[in-house]
Design a protein around this motif. Structure first.
Motif, mmCIF file in Angstrom:
data_model
loop_
_atom_site.group_PDB
_atom_site.id
_atom_site.type_symbol
_atom_site.label_atom_id
_atom_site.label_comp_id
_atom_site.label_asym_id
_atom_site.label_seq_id
_atom_site.Cartn_x
_atom_site.Cartn_y
_atom_site.Cartn_z
ATOM 1 N N PHE A 108 0.845 -1.194 0.000
ATOM 2 C CA PHE A 108 0.000 0.000 0.000
ATOM 3 C C PHE A 108 0.873 1.233 0.000
ATOM 4 O O PHE A 108 1.846 1.311 0.745
ATOM 5 C CB PHE A 108 -0.939 0.026 1.213
ATOM 6 N N ARG A 109 0.538 2.185 -0.861
ATOM 7 C CA ARG A 109 1.249 3.459 -0.919
ATOM 8 C C ARG A 109 0.305 4.540 -0.422
ATOM 9 O O ARG A 109 -0.609 4.957 -1.120
ATOM 10 C CB ARG A 109 1.713 3.747 -2.341
ATOM 11 N N GLU A 110 0.569 4.973 0.793
ATOM 12 C CA GLU A 110 -0.308 5.938 1.435
ATOM 13 C C GLU A 110 -0.402 7.267 0.680
ATOM 14 O O GLU A 110 -1.509 7.782 0.515
ATOM 15 C CB GLU A 110 0.148 6.169 2.877
ATOM 16 N N PRO A 111 0.724 7.835 0.210
ATOM 17 C CA PRO A 111 0.574 9.134 -0.471
ATOM 18 C C PRO A 111 -0.336 9.074 -1.699
ATOM 19 O O PRO A 111 -1.037 10.027 -1.993
ATOM 20 C CB PRO A 111 2.000 9.499 -0.888
ATOM 21 N N GLU A 112 -0.343 7.938 -2.402
ATOM 22 C CA GLU A 112 -1.189 7.790 -3.586
ATOM 23 C C GLU A 112 -2.536 7.171 -3.247
ATOM 24 O O GLU A 112 -3.411 7.087 -4.108
ATOM 25 C CB GLU A 112 -0.486 6.918 -4.634
ATOM 26 N N ASP A 113 -2.684 6.703 -2.015
ATOM 27 C CA ASP A 113 -3.900 6.071 -1.535
ATOM 28 C C ASP A 113 -4.308 4.906 -2.430
ATOM 29 O O ASP A 113 -5.453 4.813 -2.883
ATOM 30 C CB ASP A 113 -5.029 7.103 -1.442
ATOM 31 N N CYS A 114 -3.330 4.022 -2.694
ATOM 32 C CA CYS A 114 -3.639 2.892 -3.568
ATOM 33 C C CYS A 114 -2.765 1.685 -3.239
ATOM 34 O O CYS A 114 -1.712 1.805 -2.625
ATOM 35 C CB CYS A 114 -3.458 3.283 -5.029
ATOM 36 N N TRP A 115 -3.275 0.533 -3.669
ATOM 37 C CA TRP A 115 -2.493 -0.700 -3.627
ATOM 38 C C TRP A 115 -1.567 -0.723 -4.830
ATOM 39 O O TRP A 115 -1.891 -0.169 -5.879
ATOM 40 C CB TRP A 115 -3.417 -1.925 -3.701
ATOM 41 N N VAL A 116 -0.444 -1.385 -4.691
ATOM 42 C CA VAL A 116 0.452 -1.631 -5.808
ATOM 43 C C VAL A 116 0.641 -3.136 -5.895
ATOM 44 O O VAL A 116 1.099 -3.773 -4.949
ATOM 45 C CB VAL A 116 1.807 -0.906 -5.633
ATOM 46 N N VAL A 117 0.234 -3.668 -7.040
ATOM 47 C CA VAL A 117 0.300 -5.102 -7.268
ATOM 48 C C VAL A 117 1.426 -5.358 -8.269
ATOM 49 O O VAL A 117 1.398 -4.839 -9.383
ATOM 50 C CB VAL A 117 -1.041 -5.639 -7.814
ATOM 51 N N VAL A 129 1.370 -2.268 -10.777
ATOM 52 C CA VAL A 129 0.046 -1.830 -11.196
ATOM 53 C C VAL A 129 -0.681 -1.250 -9.988
ATOM 54 O O VAL A 129 -0.825 -1.913 -8.967
ATOM 55 C CB VAL A 129 -0.761 -3.004 -11.798
ATOM 56 N N ARG A 130 -1.112 0.004 -10.117
ATOM 57 C CA ARG A 130 -1.800 0.671 -9.023
ATOM 58 C C ARG A 130 -3.304 0.396 -9.093
ATOM 59 O O ARG A 130 -3.902 0.429 -10.160
ATOM 60 C CB ARG A 130 -1.525 2.166 -9.073
ATOM 61 N N VAL A 131 -3.886 0.150 -7.912
ATOM 62 C CA VAL A 131 -5.312 -0.142 -7.787
ATOM 63 C C VAL A 131 -5.843 0.672 -6.608
ATOM 64 O O VAL A 131 -5.163 0.826 -5.592
ATOM 65 C CB VAL A 131 -5.550 -1.656 -7.546
ATOM 66 N N SER A 132 -7.058 1.177 -6.739
ATOM 67 C CA SER A 132 -7.672 1.986 -5.684
ATOM 68 C C SER A 132 -7.671 1.245 -4.344
ATOM 69 O O SER A 132 -7.603 0.017 -4.288
ATOM 70 C CB SER A 132 -9.103 2.361 -6.079
ATOM 71 N N ALA A 133 -7.780 2.015 -3.272
ATOM 72 C CA ALA A 133 -7.707 1.452 -1.922
ATOM 73 C C ALA A 133 -8.783 0.397 -1.657
ATOM 74 O O ALA A 133 -8.563 -0.530 -0.883
ATOM 75 C CB ALA A 133 -7.795 2.566 -0.881
#
Length: 153
Positions: A108-117, A129-133
């Motif tokens: 999880f990347r807090e500044p971008e508020d998203c998961w990174v897979v 690949v970034r995915v919404s929280a």
């Protein structure tokens, strides 16, 4: 029944509340669903390396560092420093995407508020690949998308 294409987050949205493993699992599943739809964009030539944007619909998801010496991707974070060549890069990355697999984990990347897979090819992680929280929407790489659009790639 799912939509024909996994959705894309259009504008950043701040999510609240604790992070849940099921949201990370949903993010991983979404990337698995979307991976067969990813395509190689036009390569971007840098002074000492080549990047190939990975496209989903009209959005850039991430870039693959391509090594023209070997015809393979380099791992994330380590673009190969070599004499760049665009020859065959797009076609080769297109084939590599067919061999790629989603890693069964997310950060999880807090500044971008998203998961990174992470997406791997052989033993290299080649995409993030970034995915919404909430794990329900892909989050494009907006700066890369603009670069691709600006230069008509």
């Amino acid at each position: 029944m799912s939509a024909p294409f996994p959705p894309i987050r259009r504008v950043p949205a701040r999510e609240s509340g604790p992070l849940k493993p099921e949201d990370a699992g949903r993010a991983i599943a979404l990337v698995r669903e979307a991976l067969p739809l990813f395509r190689a964009g036009e390569p971007i030539l840098h002074p000492d390396h080549v990047d190939v944007p990975v496209m989903y619909l009209d959005f850039a998801i991430d870039r693959v560092h391509y090594d023209p010496r070997t015809g393979t991707p380099a791992p994330k974070g380590a673009p190969p420093h070599c004499r760049p060549s665009l020859e065959g890069a797009k076609e080769r990355v297109e084939a590599i995407l067919k061999e790629a697999r989603v890693v069964d984990a997310a950060e999880f990347r807090e500044p971008e508020d998203c998961w990174v897979v992470p997406v791997a090819w052989e033993t290299f992680i080649i995409l993030h690949v970034r995915v919404s929280a909430d794990g329900k929407e892909l989050v494009p790489d907006y700066p890369l998308t603009e670069e691709v659009r600006r230069y008509g790639r």
